[in-house]
Each structure stands twice: as C-alpha cells, then as structure tokens.
Design an enzyme around this catalytic site. Structure first.
Site, PDB file in Angstrom:
ATOM      1  N   CYS A 114       0.815  -1.226   0.000  1.00  0.00           N
ATOM      2  CA  CYS A 114       0.000   0.000   0.000  1.00  0.00           C
ATOM      3  C   CYS A 114       0.847   1.274   0.000  1.00  0.00           C
ATOM      4  O   CYS A 114       0.340   2.357  -0.276  1.00  0.00           O
ATOM      5  CB  CYS A 114      -0.939   0.016   1.197  1.00  0.00           C
ATOM      6  SG  CYS A 114      -2.103  -1.339   1.165  1.00  0.00           S
ATOM      7  N   HIS A 254      -3.384   7.268   3.055  1.00  0.00           N
ATOM      8  CA  HIS A 254      -3.805   5.996   2.455  1.00  0.00           C
ATOM      9  C   HIS A 254      -5.200   5.645   2.985  1.00  0.00           C
ATOM     10  O   HIS A 254      -5.498   5.844   4.157  1.00  0.00           O
ATOM     11  CB  HIS A 254      -2.784   4.923   2.833  1.00  0.00           C
ATOM     12  CG  HIS A 254      -3.201   3.542   2.461  1.00  0.00           C
ATOM     13  ND1 HIS A 254      -3.627   3.214   1.192  1.00  0.00           N
ATOM     14  CD2 HIS A 254      -3.265   2.392   3.192  1.00  0.00           C
ATOM     15  CE1 HIS A 254      -3.925   1.927   1.157  1.00  0.00           C
ATOM     16  NE2 HIS A 254      -3.722   1.409   2.350  1.00  0.00           N
ATOM     17  N   ASN A 284     -10.029   0.024  -0.224  1.00  0.00           N
ATOM     18  CA  ASN A 284      -8.572   0.090  -0.235  1.00  0.00           C
ATOM     19  C   ASN A 284      -8.068  -0.458  -1.572  1.00  0.00           C
ATOM     20  O   ASN A 284      -8.153  -1.648  -1.821  1.00  0.00           O
ATOM     21  CB  ASN A 284      -8.055  -0.740   0.948  1.00  0.00           C
ATOM     22  CG  ASN A 284      -6.545  -0.746   1.063  1.00  0.00           C
ATOM     23  OD1 ASN A 284      -5.848  -0.282   0.172  1.00  0.00           O
ATOM     24  ND2 ASN A 284      -6.045  -1.289   2.155  1.00  0.00           N
TER      25      ASN A 284
HETATM   26  O1  UT7 Z   1      -3.765  -1.216   3.642  1.00  0.00           O
HETATM   27  C1  UT7 Z   1      -2.875  -2.074   4.290  1.00  0.00           C
HETATM   28  C2  UT7 Z   1      -2.973  -1.918   5.740  1.00  0.00           C
HETATM   29  N1  UT7 Z   1      -4.209  -2.495   6.236  1.00  0.00           N
HETATM   30  C3  UT7 Z   1      -4.901  -1.842   7.168  1.00  0.00           C
HETATM   31  O2  UT7 Z   1      -4.553  -0.752   7.522  1.00  0.00           O
HETATM   32  C4  UT7 Z   1      -6.087  -2.565   7.804  1.00  0.00           C
HETATM   33  C5  UT7 Z   1      -5.979  -2.457   9.318  1.00  0.00           C
HETATM   34  N2  UT7 Z   1      -7.034  -3.171  10.014  1.00  0.00           N
HETATM   35  C6  UT7 Z   1      -8.334  -2.769  10.022  1.00  0.00           C
HETATM   36  O3  UT7 Z   1      -8.666  -1.811   9.357  1.00  0.00           O
HETATM   37  C7  UT7 Z   1      -9.298  -3.483  10.918  1.00  0.00           C
HETATM   38  O4  UT7 Z   1      -8.611  -4.289  11.828  1.00  0.00           O
HETATM   39  C8  UT7 Z   1     -10.328  -4.365  10.144  1.00  0.00           C
HETATM   40  C9  UT7 Z   1     -11.256  -3.484   9.347  1.00  0.00           C
HETATM   41  C10 UT7 Z   1      -9.603  -5.334   9.224  1.00  0.00           C
HETATM   42  C11 UT7 Z   1     -11.179  -5.141  11.148  1.00  0.00           C
HETATM   43  O5  UT7 Z   1     -11.793  -4.253  12.071  1.00  0.00           O
HETATM   44  P1  UT7 Z   1     -11.692  -4.518  13.640  1.00  0.00           P
HETATM   45  O6  UT7 Z   1     -12.447  -3.440  14.291  1.00  0.00           O
HETATM   46  O7  UT7 Z   1     -10.254  -4.677  13.990  1.00  0.00           O
HETATM   47  O8  UT7 Z   1     -12.493  -5.849  13.784  1.00  0.00           O
HETATM   48  P2  UT7 Z   1     -12.023  -7.236  14.424  1.00  0.00           P
HETATM   49  O9  UT7 Z   1     -11.134  -7.956  13.474  1.00  0.00           O
HETATM   50  O10 UT7 Z   1     -11.561  -7.020  15.826  1.00  0.00           O
HETATM   51  O11 UT7 Z   1     -13.391  -7.994  14.490  1.00  0.00           O
HETATM   52  C12 UT7 Z   1     -14.478  -7.562  15.355  1.00  0.00           C
HETATM   53  C13 UT7 Z   1     -15.651  -8.477  15.181  1.00  0.00           C
HETATM   54  C14 UT7 Z   1     -15.291  -9.972  15.245  1.00  0.00           C
HETATM   55  O12 UT7 Z   1     -16.349 -10.663  15.882  1.00  0.00           O
HETATM   56  P3  UT7 Z   1     -16.243 -11.073  17.438  1.00  0.00           P
HETATM   57  O13 UT7 Z   1     -15.029 -11.935  17.529  1.00  0.00           O
HETATM   58  O14 UT7 Z   1     -16.124  -9.782  18.170  1.00  0.00           O
HETATM   59  O15 UT7 Z   1     -17.537 -11.783  17.664  1.00  0.00           O
HETATM   60  C15 UT7 Z   1     -15.244 -10.352  13.797  1.00  0.00           C
HETATM   61  O16 UT7 Z   1     -15.505 -11.745  13.603  1.00  0.00           O
HETATM   62  O17 UT7 Z   1     -16.231  -8.276  13.895  1.00  0.00           O
HETATM   63  C16 UT7 Z   1     -16.344  -9.525  13.212  1.00  0.00           C
HETATM   64  N3  UT7 Z   1     -16.184  -9.285  11.787  1.00  0.00           N
HETATM   65  C17 UT7 Z   1     -17.213  -8.965  10.987  1.00  0.00           C
HETATM   66  N4  UT7 Z   1     -18.538  -8.817  11.202  1.00  0.00           N
HETATM   67  C18 UT7 Z   1     -19.316  -8.481  10.163  1.00  0.00           C
HETATM   68  C19 UT7 Z   1     -15.043  -9.289  11.069  1.00  0.00           C
HETATM   69  N5  UT7 Z   1     -15.315  -8.994   9.784  1.00  0.00           N
HETATM   70  C20 UT7 Z   1     -16.653  -8.790   9.710  1.00  0.00           C
HETATM   71  C21 UT7 Z   1     -17.517  -8.442   8.658  1.00  0.00           C
HETATM   72  N6  UT7 Z   1     -18.838  -8.296   8.928  1.00  0.00           N
HETATM   73  N7  UT7 Z   1     -17.100  -8.240   7.410  1.00  0.00           N
END
Ligand code: UT7
Length: 327
Positions: A114, A254, A284
């Site tokens: 990225c 970004h 992204n």
């Molecule tokens: O460009 C390269 C660099 N990349 C980035 O900068 C990305 C950095 N990371 C992020 O932006 C975030 O970590 C994500 C958007 C990938 C994820 O967001 P988060 O707030 O960190 O969510 P999480 O992974 O902690 O998941 C929270 C909950 C989980 O459920 P439980 O375990 O709390 O029951 C996930 O299973 O959200 C659930 N979940 C979803 N629910 C509905 C994960 N993906 C989804 C989804 N829809 N698509």
C-alpha cells in the site's frame, strides 16, 4: 536546486461496482458493520477474462499523456508500483509502456504494497533530481480483486481496484516533492502477506487448497501499527519542514480504514475540510489510493498548496511525502 514536480495526473477506475448489499449476499456481513468499522460503501472491480492491472495502468497513462500533451516517445522512465502485476514477469510497467507506445523509456515495477506510490515517488524524484531524466511517469495501483478471497468476510469488504498515474518533471522553483520519509519494518511479515505463487511456495494444488494465493491479514495488529506509524510519520514530516496545521492545505492519507485516517488527521490537528477521504466509494485500492485522491481533487489544488501524503502497508512499509502542488 532541482525539484521533481507533478505536472499532470490520470486515473482509471473500473466501471463495475460491488456494494455492501451485494457483499452481504456472498458472506456473513452487513452495511452497518462495514461502514462503522471501516467506512466503505462500495468498491470498483475490474472484470473481464485476462484483464490485469496493466489494463488500468494503460488507461491512466493514456489519459495522463493526453492531458499533459506529452508524446509517448518523450517519456524516459516508467515505474509501476503494484502488488498485483499481470504476470510473474515481465513487469506491469513493461506492458503499460508497450500499450501506450512509450518506446524510448526503461520500465520496471516497485513492490511496496500500500506504500507503493510514495516509495515510487521517492525513486522517481531522485531520477529527476540527478539531472539525468526530465520526464518520468509513476503509475500506481492494484487489482486487489485478483487476490481477495470472497469467502473471507474479514478481508473481502476491504479491497477494490483502481490505478492512478502522474508525470514528474524538473523545476527550479521549490515545487513538487520537497521532502520524503520512508520506513520498513519486517515485524509486519506474519500479520499481512500472501505466501502463495512466489518462489517459496509456487502454485500447486496444495497452495490453492490452503488459500495461499489470497491476502492474509490479521486486522488488529495491522490496525494498531497503522494508526501509530502513519500519524507519527505525518507529524514528523510536518515538524521537520516547520509546517503548522495552518500551513498544511491538504492531507492525503492511504485509504484503508476511516478510523486510521481520522486518528492521523487528529494527530496533525487538521480540520475535516483539509483531509481528503474517498474510501467510501473505492475501498482500499492499495498503491492506488493516494493517486486516485490526487486525481479526484486535482481541480481544487492551487499552485503552491502544501500537501502531506501518508501511507502504510504490508511489510510493514510506511512513510510520508511533503509535496508542493505545481500547477
Ligand atoms: O492497507 C494495508 C494496511 N491495512 C490496514 O490498515 C487494515 C488495518 N485493520 C483494520 O482496518 C481493521 O482491523 C479491520 C477493518 C480489518 C477489522 O476491524 P476490527 O475493528 O479490527 O475488527 P475485528 O477484526 O476485531 O473484528 C471484530 C468483530 C469480530 O467478531 P467477534 O469476535 O467480536 O464476535 C469479527 O468476527 O467483527 C467480526 N467481523 C465482521 N462482522 C461483520 C469481522 N469482519 C466482519 C464483517 N462483517 N465483514
């Protein structure tokens, strides 16, 4: 002192759109989760058999040449920052140069995930500053849909396809790329990668069965690093160039997550109207996010505007560019 100025910009945004509603029919997700946690409503997808990232790169460069009235044969270097080249080899930059009639240049790819656009800008800027080259094109972007697993709800809502292209030319005025800070830290290797299809794990029935040809991301550690590193490096480049919040006209981060963008903007104490955000409509697009923002806002920029670019990606790679708009 010679500076490398951006003297034009083109882009290619595929016409097909994948909305949150459509995604929620494929995987267990919903518009509310994606909008509040990431800030994406829709992303553009390049469709069509055999169409790789160079199709978008070619369109972006053709528009750039037309807008700047530069002949393809006058271009001396083409650098394509991409993680999703059409083939293992030759480079996507070679395919773009060939398709655009750029016959007198050398062309190669840069892979910095990225952060690809800002890495490539630094390389291109130094080609210009050396005095040896006068017309360098940086193309940047990805066909992320080609490495996205549409069965994995934790990654498939995040990514889209797009490419931008800029022309860099020398200027004696203090315009263009004024300062750059780039970093790499392999602490990110296990958290964000795609292991299949390279020389360690060439494509096999096993790599396919194990989903090794898709983006693998552990969201939370990537998020934590992205929030601090992107904010830190943006603050560092502002400080190093004595830019107060009033001196900065535009901040272009970004576009990976609206929450990461807001944290970085807050660190610079910038009001919302100076922060360029288009993640809602593109997702992204990896190396494509910053040039597509530049493309969309081109008409709002004025000569001399102080613009800070900031990126963060796999590796980890990250960094910031202080740019003075040149036209
Ligand atoms: O460009 C390269 C660099 N990349 C980035 O900068 C990305 C950095 N990371 C992020 O932006 C975030 O970590 C994500 C958007 C990938 C994820 O967001 P988060 O707030 O960190 O969510 P999480 O992974 O902690 O998941 C929270 C909950 C989980 O459920 P439980 O375990 O709390 O029951 C996930 O299973 O959200 C659930 N979940 C979803 N629910 C509905 C994960 N993906 C989804 C989804 N829809 N698509």
């Amino acid at each position: 002192m010679v500076y490398a100025a951006i003297t034009g910009i083109g882009a290619s945004i595929p016409k097909d759109v994948l909305t949150n509603e459509e995604l929620s029919k494929i995987v267990d997700t919903n518009d509310e989760w994606i909008m509040t946690r990431v800030g994406i409503k829709e992303r553009h997808i390049l469709k069509g058999e055999g169409k790789g990232v160079s199709v978008m790169g070619t369109e972006a460069v053709n528009e750039l040449l037309e807008k700047t009235n530069v002949k393809p044969e006058d271009i001396e270097v083409v650098i394509f920052a991409t993680t999703t080249p059409d083939y293992g080899f030759p480079a996507a930059a070679v395919l773009v140069a060939e398709a655009c009639g750029i016959k007198n240049a050398f062309a190669f790819d840069i892979q910095a995930a990225c952060s690809g656009f800002i890495y490539a800008l630094e390389v291109a800027s130094n080609f210009i500053r050396s005095g040896r080259y006068k017309k360098v094109i940086v193309v940047a972007g990805d066909k992320m849909s080609s490495i996205t697993n549409y069965k994995d709800r934790t990654t498939c809502p995040l990514f889209g396809d797009a490419v931008g292209a800029v022309l860099l030319e020398p200027t004696e005025e203090k315009l263009g790329i004024v300062d750059t800070i780039l970093h790499t830290d392999g602490v990110g290797i296990p958290h964000l990668n795609m292991k299949g299809g390279g020389s360690a794990y060439p494509a096999s029935a096993e790599t396919i069965a194990n989903d090794m040809h898709y983006v693998y991301q552990e969201g939370q550690p990537v998020f934590k690093h992205a929030v601090t590193k992107m904010a830190d490096v943006s603050a560092e480049i502002a400080e190093r160039n004595q830019l107060s919040k009033d001196d900065i006209d535009w901040f272009i981060p970004h576009q990976a997550n609206i929450r990461i963008i807001e944290a970085a903007a807050k660190r610079l104490s910038l009001p919302a109207e100076k922060v360029i955000i288009n993640i809602e409509n593109y997702g992204n697009t990896s190396a494509g996010t910053i040039p597509v923002c530049l493309y969309e806002y081109e008409k709002k920029f004025k000569k001399g505007d102080n613009i800070i670019l900031a990126a963060f990606g796999a590796g980890f790679t990250w960094g910031s560019v202080y740019l003075k708009w040149a036209y």
